[in-house]
Enzyme design. Structure first.
Site, short mmCIF file in Angstrom:
data_model
loop_
_atom_site.label_atom_id
_atom_site.label_comp_id
_atom_site.label_asym_id
_atom_site.label_seq_id
_atom_site.Cartn_x
_atom_site.Cartn_y
_atom_site.Cartn_z
N HIS A 277 16.96 -3.25 -0.75
CA HIS A 277 16.57 -4.03 0.43
C HIS A 277 15.22 -4.69 0.27
O HIS A 277 14.26 -4.09 -0.19
CB HIS A 277 16.69 -3.23 1.72
CG HIS A 277 15.81 -2.02 1.82
ND1 HIS A 277 14.53 -2.08 2.33
CD2 HIS A 277 16.03 -0.72 1.51
CE1 HIS A 277 14.01 -0.86 2.32
NE2 HIS A 277 14.89 -0.01 1.82
N ASP A 289 9.79 1.80 -1.71
CA ASP A 289 10.84 1.58 -0.69
C ASP A 289 10.74 0.16 -0.15
O ASP A 289 9.99 -0.09 0.78
CB ASP A 289 10.68 2.60 0.44
CG ASP A 289 11.82 2.54 1.43
OD1 ASP A 289 12.84 1.91 1.12
OD2 ASP A 289 11.68 3.12 2.52
N GLU A 323 17.13 -3.47 6.17
CA GLU A 323 17.66 -2.10 6.07
C GLU A 323 16.88 -1.16 6.95
O GLU A 323 17.43 -0.23 7.54
CB GLU A 323 17.59 -1.62 4.61
CG GLU A 323 18.27 -0.28 4.35
CD GLU A 323 17.35 0.93 4.51
OE1 GLU A 323 17.84 2.04 4.45
OE2 GLU A 323 16.13 0.75 4.71
N GLU A 324 15.57 -1.38 7.05
CA GLU A 324 14.70 -0.39 7.69
C GLU A 324 14.91 -0.25 9.19
O GLU A 324 14.78 0.85 9.73
CB GLU A 324 13.22 -0.72 7.42
CG GLU A 324 12.81 -0.59 5.96
CD GLU A 324 12.82 0.86 5.47
OE1 GLU A 324 13.23 1.76 6.21
OE2 GLU A 324 12.42 1.07 4.31
N ASP A 351 17.83 2.63 -3.80
CA ASP A 351 16.92 2.71 -2.65
C ASP A 351 16.35 4.12 -2.52
O ASP A 351 16.29 4.69 -1.44
CB ASP A 351 17.66 2.29 -1.36
CG ASP A 351 16.71 2.24 -0.16
OD1 ASP A 351 15.48 2.18 -0.37
OD2 ASP A 351 17.21 2.28 0.99
N HIS A 423 7.42 5.08 3.61
CA HIS A 423 7.01 4.52 4.91
C HIS A 423 5.53 4.76 5.23
O HIS A 423 5.14 4.76 6.40
CB HIS A 423 7.86 5.07 6.06
CG HIS A 423 9.32 4.78 5.94
ND1 HIS A 423 10.25 5.25 6.84
CD2 HIS A 423 10.02 4.08 5.02
CE1 HIS A 423 11.46 4.85 6.48
NE2 HIS A 423 11.35 4.15 5.37
ZN LIG Z 1 14.60 2.03 1.67
#
Ligand SMILES: [Zn+2]
Length: 456
Positions: A277, A289, A323-324, A351, A423
């Site tokens: 993503h 990520d 995606e998030e 991912d 994140h």
């Molecule tokens: Zn991800």
């Protein structure tokens, strides 16, 4: 009898030859990735030239341009954008929280609003009520919670070897904590960050409001701040917490998946999709990520092209958007594929970060599982060993709704450090190792090659 024996010898010779040519080709893939690789520079460019790229931001729009430009630069057969509609949430400019000590002392904490949260509409303050598990909150009462700030201090289980399992077990405090607390009249929710190490990096991530329940603000504290708050509550009995955030949701926007293809030579009408993503959270640089997944897949197709590989099926590289916080890229991709009447036989996703490769999980039927397991010896020289049943990935999973017989494969790197960065502001380019990233790109390329060779 003699004929049967001859046939068996012949077949095993053919099989051996296929294995040998597979091994030789996979060796070439790894050589290219490790000595002439572009993955690391491409990741640097995505992280530093574009930056964090949350859906709806200017950076996300630039990431789309970046992706298209990269794919065009590598000369894939066709490169195009796919229109999709995405949600748009912004963190805003004010985001701060304090523990208020009974003696009047203020302790400022490291905090991030959860993605999708409403703002606080000015500074709000309340008594803190702590729960160590989402179920303890669910089993509490309005008397216990009403008018207070709920503190969900559920740590990830450090004894679990698969850190994704530990993450999954804590996910409900982030995803559903706000609505569970609002049911009993809480005014806000603060959670312990979903991360393993004790540090000062708060970890954001998506949250959802339950329909018909008041929307209250939700934020994540760093694990060290959560520890401190918990021990102060133990010492003092009651404590107050103050928080201000001006994050908010905006109307949906138009965005894009970025797609590049290498056309198949035998069955052009059958697709093998693979990707990661393009969007990331707005803190850090989305390096692991999922910048790593983006460049793994980009590099995989570049390598196959560079080595002159002629795919049997059409190989389609997809940079999924959103995606998030919504997965609109993955959902729209699957829906459009179905509407166009395309045939999708397999999909692969990266991912889980840019760490040392360990193997691939497979979400498919028995034949697919057996095929995945048979790949293991070919990857043994590169120290990959986990070829087992498991999840494919968030972006590719909607394909299953339209193509129940599709084989989905998830790239499995080592998971021990992933939740140090996931994140968090620390998910930056500097925390990705060049060699580990390159090994990941080579593993993806080798897996795409094998799936293309083995599937009909
Ligand atoms: Zn991800």
């Amino acid at each position: 009898m003699r004929l049967v024996c001859l046939l068996v010898v012949l077949l095993s010779a053919i099989n051996l030859e296929a294995q040998q040519s597979d091994s030789a080709f996979i060796r070439k893939i790894f050589n290219e990735a490790l000595s002439e690789g572009h993955a690391y520079e491409d990741l640097r460019s995505l992280c530093k030239d574009v930056g964090a790229r949350l859906t709806g931001s200017a950076e996300a729009a630039m990431a789309v341009k970046w992706g298209r430009h990269k794919m065009e630069g590598y000369g894939f057969d066709s490169v195009y954008l796919q229109d999709i509609t995405v949600p748009h949430w912004e963190r805003g400019t004010t985001e701060a929280g304090w523990i208020k000590h009974p003696d009047g002392k203020l302790l400022k904490v490291h905090l991030l609003a959860l993605g999708g949260s409403v703002g606080t509409d000015g500074l709000i303050e309340g008594e803190v009520v702590e729960f160590k598990h989402i179920d303890s909150l669910k089993n509490s009462s309005r008397e216990e919670v009403e008018g207070k700030i709920v503190f969900l201090n559920q740590p990830m289980d450090e004894q679990m070897i698969n850190t994704f399992r530990a993450y999954g077990a804590c996910y409900p405090i982030r995803g559903h904590g706000a609505s569970e607390a609002a049911v009993f009249g809480a005014k806000a929710v603060i959670i312990r960050s979903l991360g393993l190490p004790l540090d000062h990096h708060p970890h954001t991530g998506s949250m959802q409001y339950k329909e018909g329940v008041d929307k209250i603000p939700a934020a994540a504290l760093s694990t060290l701040d959560a520890e401190q708050l918990s021990s102060l509550i133990k010492e003092e009995g009651t404590l107050r917490f103050a928080i201000e955030m001006d994050c908010r949701n905006y109307p949906d926007q138009q965005s894009h998946n970025v797609i590049g293809e290498m056309r198949g030579q035998e069955s052009q009408e059958k697709f093998i999709s693979f990707g990661g993503h393009l969007d990331s959270w707005d803190t850090g640089e989305g390096a692991h990520d999922d910048g790593a997944g983006i460049v793994h897949c980009l590099e995989a197709l570049r390598i196959l092209k560079e080595l002159g590989y002629q795919p049997r099926h059409t190989l389609r590289l997809v940079f999924f958007m959103n995606e998030e916080n919504g997965n609109m890229g993955g959902k729209s991709y699957a829906q459009i594929a179905h509407e166009k009447g395309e045939q999708h036989i397999a999909a692969l996703e990266s991912d889980r970060g840019g760490f040392t490769p360990r193997g691939f999980s497979c979400d498919g039927n028995e034949t697919h599982q057996a095929m995945n397991e048979r790949f293991a010896p070919l990857f043994k020289p590169y120290l990959l060993h986990k070829f087992e049943e498991g999840y494919g990935g968030v972006d590719i999973s909607p394909l299953k709704d339209y193509y129940p017989d599709i084989a989905l494969f998830g790239f499995l790197p080592d998971s021990q450090r992933y939740f140090d960065f996931h994140h968090a502001p620390s998910d930056v380019f500097e925390n990705v190792n060049k060699r580990e990233l390159e090994l990941g790109a080579a593993s993806m390329a080798a897996m795409i090659y094998l799936v293309d060779q083995r599937m009909e």
